[in-house]
Design an enzyme around this catalytic site. Sequence first.
Site, mmCIF file in Angstrom:
data_model
loop_
_atom_site.group_PDB
_atom_site.id
_atom_site.type_symbol
_atom_site.label_atom_id
_atom_site.label_comp_id
_atom_site.label_asym_id
_atom_site.label_seq_id
_atom_site.Cartn_x
_atom_site.Cartn_y
_atom_site.Cartn_z
ATOM 1 N N GLU A 125 0.668 -20.933 2.896
ATOM 2 C CA GLU A 125 -0.126 -20.106 2.587
ATOM 3 C C GLU A 125 0.106 -18.618 3.109
ATOM 4 O OE1 GLU A 125 -3.269 -20.885 5.729
ATOM 5 O OE2 GLU A 125 -3.279 -22.964 4.937
ATOM 6 N N LYS A 127 0.477 -15.278 5.410
ATOM 7 C CA LYS A 127 0.195 -14.879 6.528
ATOM 8 C C LYS A 127 -0.545 -13.514 6.453
ATOM 9 C CE LYS A 127 2.161 -14.860 11.260
ATOM 10 N NZ LYS A 127 1.426 -13.762 11.911
ATOM 11 N N ASP A 129 -1.974 -10.005 7.509
ATOM 12 C CA ASP A 129 -1.512 -9.240 8.711
ATOM 13 C C ASP A 129 -3.060 -8.556 9.185
ATOM 14 O OD1 ASP A 129 -0.346 -7.850 10.814
ATOM 15 O OD2 ASP A 129 0.562 -6.522 9.433
ATOM 16 N N TYR A 242 -8.572 -19.835 7.566
ATOM 17 C CA TYR A 242 -7.484 -20.726 7.040
ATOM 18 C C TYR A 242 -7.258 -21.978 8.044
ATOM 19 C CZ TYR A 242 -6.073 -17.879 10.960
ATOM 20 O OH TYR A 242 -5.873 -17.294 12.353
ATOM 21 N N CYS A 424 -2.943 29.290 0.226
ATOM 22 C CA CYS A 424 -3.049 28.110 -0.549
ATOM 23 C C CYS A 424 -1.690 28.001 -1.553
ATOM 24 C CB CYS A 424 -4.272 27.816 -1.434
ATOM 25 S SG CYS A 424 -4.444 26.523 -2.381
ATOM 26 N N CYS A 427 -3.794 28.088 -5.199
ATOM 27 C CA CYS A 427 -4.166 29.159 -5.701
ATOM 28 C C CYS A 427 -4.006 30.517 -5.130
ATOM 29 C CB CYS A 427 -5.878 29.041 -5.795
ATOM 30 S SG CYS A 427 -6.403 29.070 -3.982
ATOM 31 N N CYS A 442 -8.201 25.352 2.241
ATOM 32 C CA CYS A 442 -8.050 26.402 1.396
ATOM 33 C C CYS A 442 -9.490 26.500 1.250
ATOM 34 C CB CYS A 442 -7.522 26.149 -0.092
ATOM 35 S SG CYS A 442 -8.087 27.209 -1.471
ATOM 36 N N CYS A 447 -10.780 26.735 -6.462
ATOM 37 C CA CYS A 447 -9.141 26.612 -6.394
ATOM 38 C C CYS A 447 -8.932 25.446 -7.473
ATOM 39 C CB CYS A 447 -8.640 26.292 -5.125
ATOM 40 S SG CYS A 447 -6.963 25.300 -4.955
#
Length: 684
Positions: A125, A127, A129, A242, A424, A427, A442, A447
């Site tokens: 199977e 595993k 996380d 499981y 920015c 822009c 910004c 922008c």
Amino acid sequence: MAENTHFSEPPREVTSRAAGLRRDIDRANYEYYVLDQPTLSDAEYDKLMRELGEIEARYPPLATPDSPTQRVGAVPQTAFGTHTHRQPMLSLANAFSEDELRAFDQRVKKNLAIDPESDVEYVAELKIDGLAVSLTYQNGVFVTGATRGDGTTGENITENLRTIYSIPLKIEPDPQGEFPVPSLIEVRGEVFLLHDEFRRINEERTERGEPTFANPRNAAAGGLRQLDSRITAARRLDIFTYGVGLIEDGGFSTHFQLLQALRAWRFRVNPNIRACHGIDEVWAYTAEWKSLRETLPYDIDGLVVKVNSFESQERLGYVARAPRWAIAYKYAPRQATTVIREIIVQVGRTGALTPVAIMDPVEVGGVTVSRATLHNEDEIRRKGIKIGDTVVIQRAGEVIPEVVEVAVDKRDGDEVDFVMPEHCPVCGGKVERPENEAVTRCIDTACPAQLEENISHFASREAMNIDGLGPSLIARLMEADLICDQADLYYLKQEQIEGLERMAEKSTGNIIAAIERSKNTTLGRLIYALGIRHVGERTAQTLAMKFRSVEAIESASVDDISNTPDVGPVVAQSIADFFGEERNRRVVEKLRGAGIVAEPPEAPKDTGLIAGKTFVFTGALVTMTRDEAEEMTIKLGGKASGSVSKKTDYVVAGEKAGSKLEKAQKLGVAVMTEEEFRKMADSE
Ligand code: IVH
């Protein structure tokens, strides 16, 4: 609950209607969250939930803990209790190489006293996380959910686990009658977070200036540890089951069969499970997943290999809190070392400036990467990152990887500090970093970088759901000056799009049709699509319920807006600021002109005792949360406010009501109990 004498007994047909609704809603949740094959539309689902909610509001004893209305908890808890597992939750021994995996197989055969050349039946199977949890069901009803803890005793996090829609609140007998519901069962599984959700959560946290999570596992762990289950619910955690701990009347002879039973009982079981005949097949499976795992929408850190026969498992037994019949085959961590050549700055939808490291290309877990997100200035300082540094990077569920640490000993003195630009990068406009916030923004809403992101958000699945209109097409449309805001999409012509690179007649036709289709939408979606800062899907929905049109929100005062459940002063101000901007008002006007039909949610009543009255809820309510009470008020045409004034008609005081109750008494505002409010609502 059953003994609540204040409430009238539900008539039999109401009880059976509630049971029918519960069954239909449970099935819809199962189809959506476990099978990933929804059969009900959102509107149909909402309708069922609303009807059940109304029945339960009228007859609270019907709101049993296994009702789908009870997933998101009422009041926050003050602490978690402990839970002792009936069967301990063990850990697994690890194998890091083919040799170690084969050595495990040899040990199994030796301990079972079988021919070392023979083949053992294994189940391999993924595993997952995440975090191990145990779910206890008594007579088919989910009663307790707990963390692993020290393996013997964990924390009772039932309320938080209830918010996970792929966890059934009730085990139904399977249709074939093959797997009777056990009287007692501890189902074991791994709670995890999908990459998309992980990204969403981190984006939202960046928005709010909160530190981001390093990986989906941490974000999931944090979610399970919340005392307020509403926060857990917002994380949208998921689970794969499981195995089992204790099981009464189980009678299974193999692990594979048990997994099938879990599936039949509507638990979410990972589809990538292989029954393997001998260790060679197991090894081939690990090789398959080494690269395939990059395609998964969640993290795995290896495979788990289990002896299939329960009889053999029993004979093998345990050593040092780990079973002799299973092993975790771990993949090498997806980390690598490289050099940061440059730090560029990207601009997001809300104008947030995000520094991104440009690195020498390096392979991490089978994928070549050359960029890593650095989140914000503070994060760069915290990790002590400089341009020219050698760094360890890792892929943790994000497509764009992260810097784990700097290899300080590799410095030669030529490294340069990163400085956030004052303008920015897209822009050239002014940027600002408000005090107490980690994010620099910004502030020019025109922008182009923000516009592009804004339009992508507008078209996204949860918003206007314009199929096929992705970031790349949006960028090309902007470049060709065909659109400069969301509303321009509705004025596009077939021949304009067809002129673009890679746009044939058919694909253009599809896009035009998808844009056209999106004109019929719900008000909640439209409000969400506008991309107002701090207004997520849920807030958009509540605003839609209360205001019934975009115009009504546009002309509402900040006070009016903050008198909406779930909407605090910061959000209310952000909404008012949004509509205060000429540019945004113009976009809304253009959308209106395009003929968008945004259906408001079912109208609240405008007759009855609650309609037109302003309520303030204070203190701890018993049969509902404050949010639910406020929602109910709004549905019945009343207003819910957070503060008591002369304009307040009623204060509903729960237990331990404090200053608001005092103020009501001082101002001579009518005060009622929760029960009186219920009766008032029920009489509608
Ligand atoms: S079986 C007694 N199967 O990995 C054996 N565990 O390192 C119980 N895990 O604590 C574990 N996916 O949290 C099993 N398919 C899977 C798993 C899995 C993830 C986790 C689980 C366990 C840890 C052991």
